[in-house]
Design an enzyme around this catalytic site. Structure first.
Site, PDB file in Angstrom:
ATOM      1  N   ARG A 176       5.749  -9.167  19.689  1.00  0.00           N
ATOM      2  CA  ARG A 176       5.667 -10.395  20.454  1.00  0.00           C
ATOM      3  C   ARG A 176       4.644 -11.448  20.035  1.00  0.00           C
ATOM      4  O   ARG A 176       3.708 -11.009  19.434  1.00  0.00           O
ATOM      5  CB  ARG A 176       5.445 -10.252  21.939  1.00  0.00           C
ATOM      6  CG  ARG A 176       6.590  -9.510  22.623  1.00  0.00           C
ATOM      7  CD  ARG A 176       6.605  -9.533  24.226  1.00  0.00           C
ATOM      8  NE  ARG A 176       7.145  -8.727  25.007  1.00  0.00           N
ATOM      9  CZ  ARG A 176       8.206  -8.462  25.054  1.00  0.00           C
ATOM     10  NH1 ARG A 176       9.007  -8.640  23.882  1.00  0.00           N
ATOM     11  NH2 ARG A 176       9.075  -7.435  25.795  1.00  0.00           N
ATOM     12  N   GLY A 215      -0.348  -1.774   8.620  1.00  0.00           N
ATOM     13  CA  GLY A 215       0.081  -0.571   8.330  1.00  0.00           C
ATOM     14  C   GLY A 215       1.065  -0.075   9.465  1.00  0.00           C
ATOM     15  O   GLY A 215       0.785  -0.283  10.756  1.00  0.00           O
ATOM     16  N   THR A 220      11.571  -7.449  15.555  1.00  0.00           N
ATOM     17  CA  THR A 220      13.065  -7.553  15.898  1.00  0.00           C
ATOM     18  C   THR A 220      13.375  -8.901  15.796  1.00  0.00           C
ATOM     19  O   THR A 220      14.719  -9.200  15.615  1.00  0.00           O
ATOM     20  CB  THR A 220      13.258  -6.701  17.206  1.00  0.00           C
ATOM     21  OG1 THR A 220      12.634  -7.637  18.153  1.00  0.00           O
ATOM     22  CG2 THR A 220      13.011  -5.585  17.367  1.00  0.00           C
ATOM     23  N   HIS A 245      24.030  -1.086  11.039  1.00  0.00           N
ATOM     24  CA  HIS A 245      25.256  -0.041  11.407  1.00  0.00           C
ATOM     25  C   HIS A 245      25.977  -0.843  12.482  1.00  0.00           C
ATOM     26  O   HIS A 245      25.310  -1.385  13.473  1.00  0.00           O
ATOM     27  CB  HIS A 245      25.028   1.175  11.812  1.00  0.00           C
ATOM     28  CG  HIS A 245      24.163   2.135  10.758  1.00  0.00           C
ATOM     29  ND1 HIS A 245      24.814   2.570   9.925  1.00  0.00           N
ATOM     30  CD2 HIS A 245      22.952   2.158  10.440  1.00  0.00           C
ATOM     31  CE1 HIS A 245      24.021   3.263   9.111  1.00  0.00           C
ATOM     32  NE2 HIS A 245      22.810   2.900   9.270  1.00  0.00           N
ATOM     33  N   ASN A 283       0.862  -1.273  -0.031  1.00  0.00           N
ATOM     34  CA  ASN A 283       0.042   0.065   0.060  1.00  0.00           C
ATOM     35  C   ASN A 283       1.041   0.946   0.170  1.00  0.00           C
ATOM     36  O   ASN A 283       1.907   0.893   0.054  1.00  0.00           O
ATOM     37  CB  ASN A 283      -1.064  -0.100   1.169  1.00  0.00           C
ATOM     38  CG  ASN A 283      -2.461   0.714   0.887  1.00  0.00           C
ATOM     39  OD1 ASN A 283      -2.157   1.681   0.094  1.00  0.00           O
ATOM     40  ND2 ASN A 283      -3.336   0.080   1.413  1.00  0.00           N
TER      41      ASN A 283
END
Length: 183
Positions: A181, A143, A166, A116, A86
Site C-alpha cells: 500500500r 529484498g 499487486t 494463469h 542483488n
C-alpha cells in the site's frame, strides 16, 4: 488465415500452452546461459555485461546482476543503464520486463509476468498468459519483494522489503506491505 504459434501467443500476452517444442528449445537455451552466467562471479564486469547482452533484449551500460540469477527466457528483459540486481533475483519474463536506468533491486526479489486463467476449465487445459511489468528509473526495490503481473512502478519509487506489489505505484511513491500500500 495463419495460426499463431504458442510462442507468438505468449509474446502477445494471449493464452498459450507452455508445453511447446519451440518454447522448450528457448528454455533449454536460457538454461545453458544461466549455468554459464551463474558461474561467472570471478569474471570481470565487462565479461558479465557481455553475457547479459547475449541473453537479454537490451542491456544498458554498467549493469550488474549478482549470481545466482534465474529467468524464463531472457529475451523479454530490457535493462537501462546502471541497473543493479542483488543475489537470487528471479524474473519470469514470458512477456516484456523493462527496468529503468539506475534502478536498484535487493536480494531475492521476484518479478513475475506469468499469470494463469481464473477459469478452472482453462487451467485444466494448461493455458497461461503474461502481463508486462515496467519498472521506472531510479527505483529502489527492497529484498524479498514480489512484483506481480501487469504492474507498473514509476520513476523514483521505493518498494519496501518483503512487499507484494499487486497494483501500480506512481512516480515517487513508497509502497510497503502485503499487499503493498502507498504510504
Amino acid at each position: 488465415m495463419t495460426t499463431k504459434t504458442q510462442k507468438q501467443r505468449m509474446l502477445a500476452g494471449e493464452l498459450y500452452v507452455a508445453d511447446d517444442p519451440e518454447l522448450h528449445a528457448d528454455l533449454a537455451r536460457i538454461a545453458d546461459w544461466m549455468d554459464r552466467y551463474n558461474a561467472s562471479q570471478t569474471l570481470s564486469q565487462p565479461a558479465r555485461q557481455a553475457l547479459l547482452e547475449e541473453a537479454f533484449a537490451r542491456v544498458g551500460e554498467g549493469c550488474t546482476i549478482r549470481p545466482p540469477f534465474t529467468c524464463d527466457y531472457g529475451y523479454n528483459i530490457s535493462l537501462g543503464r546502471g541497473v543493479f540486481l542483488n543475489f537470487n533475483c528471479c524474473i519470469l519474463d514470458v512477456v516484456a520486463v523493462s527496468i529503468g536506468d539506475m534502478t536498484q533491486i535487493g536480494p531475492g526479489v521476484q518479478i513475475l509476468t506469468a499469470d494463469h486463467p481464473r477459469d478452472p476449465a482453462q487451467r485444466r487445459q494448461m493455458l497461461e498468459f503474461g502481463r508486462p511489468i515496467s519498472i521506472g528509473a531510479n527505483v529502489w526495490i527492497g529484498g524479498g519483494a514480489l512484483i506481480l503481473p501487469g504492474v507498473t512502478i514509476g520513476d523514483d519509487a521505493i518498494i519496501g522489503a518483503g512487499s507484494v506489489v499487486t497494483r501500480d505505484v506512481p512516480p515517487g511513491g513508497v509502497a510497503v506491505g502485503n499487499p503493498a500500500r502507498l504510504r
